[in-house]
Design an enzyme around this catalytic site. Sequence first.
Site, PDB file in Angstrom:
ATOM      1  N   HIS A 350       0.797  -1.227   0.000  1.00 31.07           N
ATOM      2  CA  HIS A 350       0.000   0.000   0.000  1.00 31.07           C
ATOM      3  C   HIS A 350       0.828   1.275   0.000  1.00 31.07           C
ATOM      4  O   HIS A 350       0.258   2.361   0.015  1.00 31.07           O
ATOM      5  CB  HIS A 350      -0.916   0.026   1.230  1.00 31.07           C
ATOM      6  CG  HIS A 350      -2.150  -0.796   1.078  1.00 31.07           C
ATOM      7  ND1 HIS A 350      -3.293  -0.348   0.446  1.00 31.07           N
ATOM      8  CD2 HIS A 350      -2.415  -2.061   1.466  1.00 31.07           C
ATOM      9  CE1 HIS A 350      -4.210  -1.298   0.459  1.00 31.07           C
ATOM     10  NE2 HIS A 350      -3.704  -2.347   1.076  1.00 31.07           N
ATOM     11  N   LYS A 538      -8.548  14.115   4.619  1.00 33.17           N
ATOM     12  CA  LYS A 538      -7.720  12.904   4.593  1.00 33.17           C
ATOM     13  C   LYS A 538      -6.743  12.960   5.760  1.00 33.17           C
ATOM     14  O   LYS A 538      -6.624  13.991   6.426  1.00 33.17           O
ATOM     15  CB  LYS A 538      -6.977  12.747   3.270  1.00 33.17           C
ATOM     16  CG  LYS A 538      -6.156  13.956   2.844  1.00 33.17           C
ATOM     17  CD  LYS A 538      -5.502  13.735   1.488  1.00 33.17           C
ATOM     18  CE  LYS A 538      -6.496  13.764   0.347  1.00 33.17           C
ATOM     19  NZ  LYS A 538      -6.730  12.460  -0.274  1.00 33.17           N
ATOM     20  N   ARG A 539      -6.061  11.871   5.998  1.00 31.02           N
ATOM     21  CA  ARG A 539      -5.071  11.830   7.072  1.00 31.02           C
ATOM     22  C   ARG A 539      -4.069  12.970   6.901  1.00 31.02           C
ATOM     23  O   ARG A 539      -3.689  13.307   5.781  1.00 31.02           O
ATOM     24  CB  ARG A 539      -4.362  10.468   7.019  1.00 31.02           C
ATOM     25  CG  ARG A 539      -3.313  10.220   8.068  1.00 31.02           C
ATOM     26  CD  ARG A 539      -2.957   8.730   8.086  1.00 31.02           C
ATOM     27  NE  ARG A 539      -2.561   8.251   6.769  1.00 31.02           N
ATOM     28  CZ  ARG A 539      -1.310   8.234   6.316  1.00 31.02           C
ATOM     29  NH1 ARG A 539      -0.330   8.703   7.083  1.00 31.02           N
ATOM     30  NH2 ARG A 539      -1.028   7.762   5.124  1.00 31.02           N
ATOM     31  N   LYS A 544       0.711  14.618   1.790  1.00 24.29           N
ATOM     32  CA  LYS A 544      -0.646  14.925   1.329  1.00 24.29           C
ATOM     33  C   LYS A 544      -0.850  16.437   1.147  1.00 24.29           C
ATOM     34  O   LYS A 544      -1.850  16.872   0.620  1.00 24.29           O
ATOM     35  CB  LYS A 544      -1.679  14.334   2.288  1.00 24.29           C
ATOM     36  CG  LYS A 544      -1.644  12.799   2.293  1.00 24.29           C
ATOM     37  CD  LYS A 544      -2.652  12.215   3.254  1.00 24.29           C
ATOM     38  CE  LYS A 544      -2.554  10.697   3.332  1.00 24.29           C
ATOM     39  NZ  LYS A 544      -3.068  10.005   2.131  1.00 24.29           N
ATOM     40  N   THR A 646      -8.576   6.575  -2.009  1.00 23.29           N
ATOM     41  CA  THR A 646      -9.969   6.182  -2.277  1.00 23.29           C
ATOM     42  C   THR A 646     -10.911   7.356  -2.030  1.00 23.29           C
ATOM     43  O   THR A 646     -12.017   7.382  -2.561  1.00 23.29           O
ATOM     44  CB  THR A 646     -10.400   4.989  -1.403  1.00 23.29           C
ATOM     45  OG1 THR A 646     -10.124   5.279  -0.035  1.00 23.29           O
ATOM     46  CG2 THR A 646      -9.670   3.719  -1.823  1.00 23.29           C
ATOM     47  N   LYS A 650     -14.571   8.632  -3.875  1.00 22.15           N
ATOM     48  CA  LYS A 650     -15.822   8.937  -3.169  1.00 22.15           C
ATOM     49  C   LYS A 650     -16.332  10.336  -3.535  1.00 22.15           C
ATOM     50  O   LYS A 650     -17.528  10.533  -3.781  1.00 22.15           O
ATOM     51  CB  LYS A 650     -15.610   8.837  -1.660  1.00 22.15           C
ATOM     52  CG  LYS A 650     -15.286   7.438  -1.183  1.00 22.15           C
ATOM     53  CD  LYS A 650     -14.679   7.446   0.217  1.00 22.15           C
ATOM     54  CE  LYS A 650     -14.016   6.109   0.520  1.00 22.15           C
ATOM     55  NZ  LYS A 650     -13.151   6.138   1.698  1.00 22.15           N
TER      56      LYS A 650
END
Length: 802
Positions: A350, A538-539, A544, A646, A650
């Site tokens: 992952h 998100k985290r 990110k 993901t 969504k």
Amino acid sequence: MKSKAAFKEDYINKLTNKSGRTIEEASRWDKYHALASLVREYATKHWVETNERYNDKASKQVFYFSIEFLTGKFLINNLINTGYLDIAKEVFEDLGFDLEDVAEIEKDQGLGNGGLGRLAACFLDSMAALAIPGHGCGIRYNYGLFEQKIINGYQVEFPDRWLHNRNVWEVKKEDKAVEVHFYGEVIIEDGVYKTINTSPVLAVPYDTPIVGYHNKTVNTLRLWSAQTVNRGFDYSSFSRGEYIDAFKKKYDVESISQVLYPNDSYDEGKILRLKQEYFFVSAGLQGILRSFKKLEKPVNKLYDYISIHINDTHPSMAVPELMRILMDEEKLGWDEAWSITEKTCSYTNHTILSEALERWPIPMFSQLLPRIFMIIEEINRRFCLDLIEKYNKPQSHINEMAIVGNGEIRMAHLAIVGSHSINGVARLHTEILKNKELKCFYDIYPGKFNNKTNGITHRRWLLNSNPELSKLITDYIGDYWIRDPQRLRDLMKYVHNHEFREKIFEVKQQKKRALAAYILKHNNIVVNPDSIFDVHAKRLHEYKRQTLNVLHIMYLYNQLVENPDMSFVPRTFIFAAKAAPSYYIAKQTIKLINTVAEKINNDTRIKDKLKVVFLENYGVSLAEILIPAADVSEQISTTTKEASGTGNMKFMMNGAVTIATLDGANVEIHEQVGTDNIVLFGLTEEEVYGLYETHEYNTHEIIEGDPRLKKVLEQLINGFLGEDSEEFQIIYDSLVYSDEYFVLKDFDSYAKAQKRIDGYYLDEDRWSEMVITNIAHSGFFSSDKTIQEYATGIWEVDRVPK
């Protein structure tokens, strides 16, 4: 399927019998508990029948091992999947109850953190929906990651007490408990290895039904809880007045399943994580082998009936643990046991981030798990010998590829060597694994590597979270898309239909008004539903790049302060994220977002044209409110760093337009919707690797060449934000002196991309076309499609429908 009258009678009986109260006296919890118990009862009949069906046909079954399963709430989802949602709504209306209000009392199950756990939950949902015999195996954490509160702008962690009011969905199976052994000494007795003088832990399973959509198939999520073998405390110590010592062993054992992701910045936390990983792997495999033996099939054909899937590196000990069971308990030789293990196990990688590829110190590992360490050493010895004799690898490659090296055990290498399949989770990610990060392994095992792009379940992320949009879609193209989400493409027939566009817009506005009400209630901030809702959820991690988003917001604010009457498309920037408790710079980024929000939201000069909101305690239930309301989806990770994502799928499914780098699954979203329906920016894969390889990246040159950037960076440390100048120094330093994730390099490109979004949004026809095109192509990312690819391409398992 029961009639409304029968359902109503069953519910009233359940409510009064469970609560001991009349309907009028029943509390919100009583109403929820009775309904959930009834739905589980209805599902249990099919649960038993499903297990009998699998066993009668000796069907091959998949066991999906994952440290996380972020399922979210079950009630509405299970009502949808059993087909009782409309009946339940009608019965509740008859009784004067509010189903939505009652369902809200359910707690999100605290079994995950982010994408890894959410993916695992989507996969379980899809396996059940497709009648694929597949079950989850994990840990029943007493406390989730943490409950996040924002206090004075800072993240503060509180216990996530998700089990406080019991979990109505689970069934405790004490008769299926197994013992897991730690520490001890390894001896040879009659030619067989045995571990003596161990510290045993009792693993007790709790099973949760995973209900398939309208198909009478119910699979199982089995979660293991740690207990002392004698189920109690040391009574003799207690009798001597040694009260703390009497309970010490009990608490030490129970700590294994106490908390998701204990802090591993010190040795005690590392040992606890290692215990957790072996605990659920060993318990799961013991339970699987016990059930398999009841089939009376030969153990040397295990792989024809069982598939063990390793979701990320946490369950990698499935490889040596299965070897231990086959050799020490089933008395097989090494070669036969290894052949069975490799054919049975498969592994999903992952991440390419080195810090996420687990490594365990040998002294710690060998002391805690002496027999497992012996087996890993032998796997490593034989593997290194193959590298020399079979593959003619130089010593430098052997050092790089060894499972045991530099005083550590490399869990990703263990999973790769011990599995017959290694898959990435997006095409770009898989190519990076094959050509860069795991190239040495790909060179010797090309047949093992494959891609399975992640997916999401449309039942949770459209039917459940956005019933208004779901109904609108069904009104126009029928309901077959629920069975086959790729049929959402039929919406393209209406991409230019004015009436459909208007209705899509109204659904989005309805969801934005609901989110605005939520923000007012929880944050006491008034936001404008007619503004662009730009969402970054998100985290919290540097790659990110929430920081890039914040710097751009500061730049927009500076523009508005200089010219409040400038032409400006109103924006509401919404953040939601948790930072790991020990990840200081991530936690300071949360503080920065909240500090910027406080300044902007209280500045009357900018006339409410710009708002910033941070929503605390992001999880599945909040996502179900947030995602349907988003106009813009922020997917801005540094190219090459995000394996897949993901959340991007969504948001897309709910009609958000993606602003994105060509990273992870964004590449495939771009291919599906086309360049006109996604807003791209930033460095390419080749440019990122070029900068890493040449070491010629000059942050000072970029800063001096961009006055906008120079100004916002200075504002981080010059008191502009009203904080101590040291507060955000760590963020400033990370950007100015390192900028590992190329935030500054991509700033100009990002600002231009955001400007393009303004233009698209003002063009109603253009924006409507982008929204509809994204919804229409989102079915490509259904987890049903992904799971079917796993089933045929990795697990070789068939559907077993009713």
